[in-house]
Design a protein around this motif. Structure first.
Motif, PDB file in Angstrom:
ATOM      1  N   THR A 182       0.841  -1.204   0.000  1.00  0.00           N
ATOM      2  CA  THR A 182       0.000   0.000   0.000  1.00  0.00           C
ATOM      3  C   THR A 182       0.873   1.250   0.000  1.00  0.00           C
ATOM      4  O   THR A 182       2.066   1.192   0.262  1.00  0.00           O
ATOM      5  CB  THR A 182      -0.973  -0.011   1.205  1.00  0.00           C
ATOM      6  N   SER A 183       0.256   2.396  -0.304  1.00  0.00           N
ATOM      7  CA  SER A 183       0.990   3.657  -0.364  1.00  0.00           C
ATOM      8  C   SER A 183       0.122   4.781   0.205  1.00  0.00           C
ATOM      9  O   SER A 183      -0.234   4.752   1.373  1.00  0.00           O
ATOM     10  CB  SER A 183       1.430   3.938  -1.804  1.00  0.00           C
ATOM     11  N   THR A 184      -0.257   5.753  -0.624  1.00  0.00           N
ATOM     12  CA  THR A 184      -1.037   6.894  -0.142  1.00  0.00           C
ATOM     13  C   THR A 184      -2.341   6.420   0.498  1.00  0.00           C
ATOM     14  O   THR A 184      -3.108   5.700  -0.120  1.00  0.00           O
ATOM     15  CB  THR A 184      -1.369   7.848  -1.303  1.00  0.00           C
ATOM     16  N   GLY A 185      -2.588   6.839   1.730  1.00  0.00           N
ATOM     17  CA  GLY A 185      -3.776   6.391   2.457  1.00  0.00           C
ATOM     18  C   GLY A 185      -3.574   5.071   3.170  1.00  0.00           C
ATOM     19  O   GLY A 185      -4.455   4.589   3.885  1.00  0.00           O
ATOM     20  N   GLY A 186      -2.389   4.487   3.004  1.00  0.00           N
ATOM     21  CA  GLY A 186      -2.118   3.162   3.549  1.00  0.00           C
ATOM     22  C   GLY A 186      -2.172   3.030   5.062  1.00  0.00           C
ATOM     23  O   GLY A 186      -2.719   2.052   5.568  1.00  0.00           O
ATOM     24  N   PRO A 187      -1.597   3.975   5.824  1.00  0.00           N
ATOM     25  CA  PRO A 187      -1.651   3.807   7.282  1.00  0.00           C
ATOM     26  C   PRO A 187      -3.064   3.655   7.818  1.00  0.00           C
ATOM     27  O   PRO A 187      -3.315   2.842   8.716  1.00  0.00           O
ATOM     28  CB  PRO A 187      -0.984   5.092   7.797  1.00  0.00           C
ATOM     29  N   ARG A 188      -4.016   4.399   7.262  1.00  0.00           N
ATOM     30  CA  ARG A 188      -5.417   4.267   7.696  1.00  0.00           C
ATOM     31  C   ARG A 188      -5.977   2.906   7.293  1.00  0.00           C
ATOM     32  O   ARG A 188      -6.659   2.240   8.062  1.00  0.00           O
ATOM     33  CB  ARG A 188      -6.270   5.367   7.074  1.00  0.00           C
ATOM     34  N   ALA A 189      -5.687   2.506   6.037  1.00  0.00           N
ATOM     35  CA  ALA A 189      -6.185   1.214   5.549  1.00  0.00           C
ATOM     36  C   ALA A 189      -5.572   0.069   6.364  1.00  0.00           C
ATOM     37  O   ALA A 189      -6.269  -0.885   6.737  1.00  0.00           O
ATOM     38  CB  ALA A 189      -5.850   1.060   4.067  1.00  0.00           C
ATOM     39  N   LEU A 190      -4.278   0.162   6.648  1.00  0.00           N
ATOM     40  CA  LEU A 190      -3.621  -0.874   7.438  1.00  0.00           C
ATOM     41  C   LEU A 190      -4.234  -0.970   8.833  1.00  0.00           C
ATOM     42  O   LEU A 190      -4.393  -2.065   9.373  1.00  0.00           O
ATOM     43  CB  LEU A 190      -2.119  -0.593   7.549  1.00  0.00           C
ATOM     44  N   GLN A 191      -4.586   0.175   9.409  1.00  0.00           N
ATOM     45  CA  GLN A 191      -5.198   0.114  10.741  1.00  0.00           C
ATOM     46  C   GLN A 191      -6.510  -0.661  10.689  1.00  0.00           C
ATOM     47  O   GLN A 191      -6.808  -1.468  11.567  1.00  0.00           O
ATOM     48  CB  GLN A 191      -5.437   1.507  11.332  1.00  0.00           C
ATOM     49  N   GLN A 192      -7.294  -0.448   9.656  1.00  0.00           N
ATOM     50  CA  GLN A 192      -8.552  -1.190   9.556  1.00  0.00           C
ATOM     51  C   GLN A 192      -8.318  -2.679   9.365  1.00  0.00           C
ATOM     52  O   GLN A 192      -9.028  -3.498   9.950  1.00  0.00           O
ATOM     53  CB  GLN A 192      -9.390  -0.645   8.404  1.00  0.00           C
ATOM     54  N   VAL A 193      -7.324  -3.027   8.549  1.00  0.00           N
ATOM     55  CA  VAL A 193      -7.105  -4.434   8.227  1.00  0.00           C
ATOM     56  C   VAL A 193      -6.366  -5.160   9.360  1.00  0.00           C
ATOM     57  O   VAL A 193      -6.826  -6.201   9.849  1.00  0.00           O
ATOM     58  CB  VAL A 193      -6.321  -4.572   6.908  1.00  0.00           C
ATOM     59  N   ILE A 194      -5.233  -4.613   9.788  1.00  0.00           N
ATOM     60  CA  ILE A 194      -4.397  -5.309  10.777  1.00  0.00           C
ATOM     61  C   ILE A 194      -5.115  -5.460  12.109  1.00  0.00           C
ATOM     62  O   ILE A 194      -5.032  -6.507  12.756  1.00  0.00           O
ATOM     63  CB  ILE A 194      -3.040  -4.585  10.965  1.00  0.00           C
TER      64      ILE A 194
END
Length: 362
Positions: A182-194
């Motif tokens: 992932t890249s732009t916007g990834g930290p938010r997306a990772l928080q939802q997934v992880i």
């Protein structure tokens, strides 16, 4: 074509001038104003209605995080943070992304960086990318240590229903590995997934998030504090453990090597791929050569096409299931779109359903 109207916010007159000069060179960007502190930023934002704001993290009166929260509460728009690479700066930057900032640029040498030209191209690209960001789907996530526990309880019940899901090669007994890019916007997306993965997940998880050195450790620590699984910044030579997510350190490619009957992390300083180090392609390509494992590849929000070539390589060898984040929830639909265009993606899922989709294959 209408130009992208940008407001620059920085407490240093030198930095404001430098950023103004850089952005003004681009034919698609129009710098409509500058602000010298947080209070001035809010005043100018309300007066000028910019399309994108570049926002310094550290400022007197109101800091960048406080300004950002005000903007996101009143009328969200794309914001690119400018941050120092100190641990405190990295932690604050991640808080800013959580609060709604689209992306950030690390200043190369502190709050007043006379060598800012080093990140000129990156700054321009991130402003251009931010102008296209999809802010309508940003949901402001809880920031508490109970996030994983709350979300996990619902996942457990859903997995019992979806437990019959198997595909060729994906038996319950086969060894598996999950890899996420992932890249732009990834930290938010990772928080939802992880944070939605259950603590007894029986596989290792590898993550490439495009970030410069100094920021990935803060990201790993943050996710670890919110998740049921262990999350850490990857170290060269360490053996992969089930139930642990490994985040590639900024500035290093992350590969996986066979070490006897187990797998180990291998970090390298080989040249950037498509401008990125770490690169999703490099990670995917190394995982494609791992035998006797079923692989689950996930490509989420980000600009560009990193991960697509690596996905093609993975699909050539072994059993691979690929998941792409949907356009509906991607902050920037570049990387998932490019992956889908390869015709190698098995499922397209909204970010809130990606953890469940991963678990269906596990």
């Amino acid at each position: 074509m209408a130009k992208i109207r940008v407001l620059i916010v920085d407490d240093s007159a030198f930095m404001r001038k430098l950023i103004n000069d850089f952005l003004s060179e681009h034919p698609e960007i129009d710098v409509i104003g500058t602000a010298r502190n947080g209070e001035d930023a809010i005043k100018k934002w309300r007066e000028l209605h910019p399309d994108v704001i570049t926002l310094d993290v550290e400022m007197p009166k109101l800091n960048g995080l406080e300004v950002l929260k005000t903007i996101m509460k009143e009328q969200p728009l794309p914001v690119v943070m400018l941050s120092s690479t100190t641990k405190e700066g990295a932690d604050t930057t991640l808080q800013a992304i959580q609060a709604g900032a689209v992306d950030f640029v690390a200043k190369p040498s502190g709050s007043i960086s006379i060598d800012l030209h080093k990140i000129k191209t990156e700054l321009i690209q991130k402003v251009l990318s931010a102008s296209k960001a999809n802010l309508t789907k940003i949901n402001f996530l809880e920031d508490s240590k109970s996030v994983g526990k709350k979300q996990n309880s619902s996942i457990d019940s859903e997995i019992k229903v979806a437990g019959h899901v198997t595909t060729r090669g994906f038996t319950r007994e086969s060894k598996k590995i999950v890899c996420i890019g992932t890249s732009t916007g990834g930290p938010r997306a990772l928080q939802q997934v992880i944070t939605s993965l259950p603590k007894d997940i029986d596989v290792p998880v590898l993550v490439v998030q495009h970030m410069p050195p100094g920021f990935t450790k803060s990201l790993a620590n943050r996710l670890d504090s919110l998740s049921q699984i262990k999350v850490k910044e990857a170290e060269d030579g360490e053996l992969l453990q089930k139930g642990t997510a490994y985040i590639a350190p900024g500035g290093f490619h992350m590969e996986v090597k066979n070490l006897g009957s187990t797998l180990a992390v291998s970090l390298s300083l080989s040249p950037p791929r498509n401008g990125h180090r770490p690169s999703v392609d490099v990670m995917f390509e190394s995982i494609s050569s791992i035998k006797n494992y079923s692989k689950i590849a996930v490509i989420m929000t980000g600009m560009g096409s990193d991960g697509s070539r690596g996905l093609i390589e993975m699909k050539k060898s072994g059993t691979v299931k690929a998941i792409a984040e949907s356009q509906d929830t991607s902050i920037v639909f570049g990387m998932p779109k490019a992956a889908i265009a390869t015709n190698m993606v098995d499922e397209v899922a909204n970010v809130e359903n990606i953890a469940q989709t991963i678990m269906n294959y596990i």
